[in-house]
Design a protein around this motif. Structure first.
Motif, short mmCIF file in Angstrom:
data_model
loop_
_atom_site.label_atom_id
_atom_site.label_comp_id
_atom_site.label_asym_id
_atom_site.label_seq_id
_atom_site.Cartn_x
_atom_site.Cartn_y
_atom_site.Cartn_z
N GLU A 52 16.80 23.55 31.54
CA GLU A 52 15.53 24.17 31.15
C GLU A 52 14.64 23.15 30.45
OE1 GLU A 52 14.53 27.26 32.05
OE2 GLU A 52 16.38 27.16 33.19
N THR A 53 13.36 23.42 30.44
CA THR A 53 12.41 22.50 29.81
C THR A 53 12.55 22.53 28.30
OG1 THR A 53 10.70 24.20 29.79
CG2 THR A 53 10.74 22.71 31.68
N ALA A 54 12.23 21.42 27.67
CA ALA A 54 12.30 21.32 26.21
C ALA A 54 11.31 22.28 25.56
CB ALA A 54 12.00 19.89 25.77
N GLY A 55 11.65 22.72 24.37
CA GLY A 55 10.75 23.57 23.61
C GLY A 55 10.89 25.06 23.90
N ARG A 56 11.81 25.45 24.78
CA ARG A 56 12.00 26.86 25.08
C ARG A 56 13.08 27.44 24.20
NH1 ARG A 56 11.96 28.04 31.40
NH2 ARG A 56 11.59 30.12 30.65
N THR A 57 12.94 28.71 23.89
CA THR A 57 13.98 29.40 23.13
C THR A 57 14.78 30.27 24.07
OG1 THR A 57 12.55 31.27 22.60
CG2 THR A 57 12.61 29.46 21.01
N GLY A 58 15.99 30.54 23.69
CA GLY A 58 16.85 31.36 24.52
C GLY A 58 17.90 32.07 23.70
N GLU A 59 18.62 32.94 24.38
CA GLU A 59 19.73 33.67 23.78
C GLU A 59 20.89 33.70 24.76
OE1 GLU A 59 17.22 36.87 21.09
OE2 GLU A 59 18.13 37.55 22.96
N LEU A 60 22.09 33.60 24.22
CA LEU A 60 23.30 33.74 25.02
C LEU A 60 23.92 35.08 24.69
CD1 LEU A 60 25.48 32.62 26.92
CD2 LEU A 60 26.57 31.61 24.90
N TRP A 61 24.16 35.89 25.72
CA TRP A 61 24.74 37.23 25.58
C TRP A 61 26.07 37.31 26.31
CZ3 TRP A 61 22.38 41.50 23.17
CH2 TRP A 61 21.10 41.27 22.67
N LEU A 62 27.00 38.03 25.73
CA LEU A 62 28.27 38.38 26.37
C LEU A 62 28.24 39.88 26.51
CD1 LEU A 62 31.13 37.95 27.40
CD2 LEU A 62 31.90 37.89 25.03
N ASP A 63 28.17 40.35 27.75
CA ASP A 63 27.96 41.78 28.02
C ASP A 63 26.71 42.23 27.27
OD1 ASP A 63 30.18 42.00 29.76
OD2 ASP A 63 31.51 42.20 28.04
N ASP A 64 26.83 43.17 26.35
CA ASP A 64 25.68 43.67 25.59
C ASP A 64 25.63 43.14 24.16
OD1 ASP A 64 24.79 45.21 27.74
OD2 ASP A 64 26.06 46.90 27.17
N GLU A 65 26.34 42.05 23.89
CA GLU A 65 26.42 41.51 22.54
C GLU A 65 25.81 40.12 22.48
OE1 GLU A 65 29.86 40.30 19.31
OE2 GLU A 65 30.32 41.75 20.87
N LEU A 66 24.89 39.93 21.54
CA LEU A 66 24.27 38.62 21.34
C LEU A 66 25.29 37.66 20.74
CD1 LEU A 66 21.74 36.80 21.32
CD2 LEU A 66 21.24 37.73 19.05
N VAL A 67 25.50 36.52 21.40
CA VAL A 67 26.43 35.51 20.90
C VAL A 67 25.70 34.53 19.99
CG1 VAL A 67 27.97 33.62 21.57
CG2 VAL A 67 27.88 35.72 22.94
N CYS A 68 24.56 33.98 20.47
CA CYS A 68 23.80 33.04 19.65
C CYS A 68 22.41 32.85 20.25
CB CYS A 68 24.51 31.69 19.56
SG CYS A 68 24.65 30.80 21.11
N GLY A 69 21.54 32.28 19.43
CA GLY A 69 20.21 31.88 19.87
C GLY A 69 20.20 30.38 20.09
N LEU A 70 19.40 29.92 21.05
CA LEU A 70 19.34 28.50 21.40
C LEU A 70 17.89 28.03 21.40
CD1 LEU A 70 21.58 28.75 24.57
CD2 LEU A 70 22.30 27.89 22.36
#
Length: 89
Positions: A52-70
């Motif tokens: 992904e391009t630099a400067g973007r925010t994201g989230e990692l989810w496992l099923d319906d649970e937020l694991v972390c923000g990136l």
């Protein structure tokens, strides 16, 4: 919104692997891209996020649970925010 599916769903149905989603947001905070994948752990999320391009925010989810923000900044430095854990007892 762009949805990308990879390695789903047969390996999950066979057991052992889990369903993850890597969600990226546009400048307004709306989901712009979601990558759905299965894995034994979240390591593949970083392989997808790396593209992904630099400067973007994201989230990692496992099923319906937020694991972390990136967040990856313009200098290509990653910040990982731990998901808030509910303390409801």
């Amino acid at each position: 919104m762009e949805n990308i599916y990879t390695n789903l769903p047969t390996s999950i149905a066979q057991g052992g692997r889990k369903a993850y989603q890597l969600m990226f947001f546009d400048h307004r905070g709306n989901a712009a891209k979601i990558v759905h994948f299965d894995s034994d752990d979240g390591h593949e999320a970083f392989a997808f996020a790396e593209r992904e391009t630099a400067g973007r925010t994201g989230e990692l989810w496992l099923d319906d649970e937020l694991v972390c923000g990136l967040v990856r900044d313009e200098d290509n430095v990653w910040s990982i925010r731990r998901a808030q854990v509910s303390q409801d007892i």
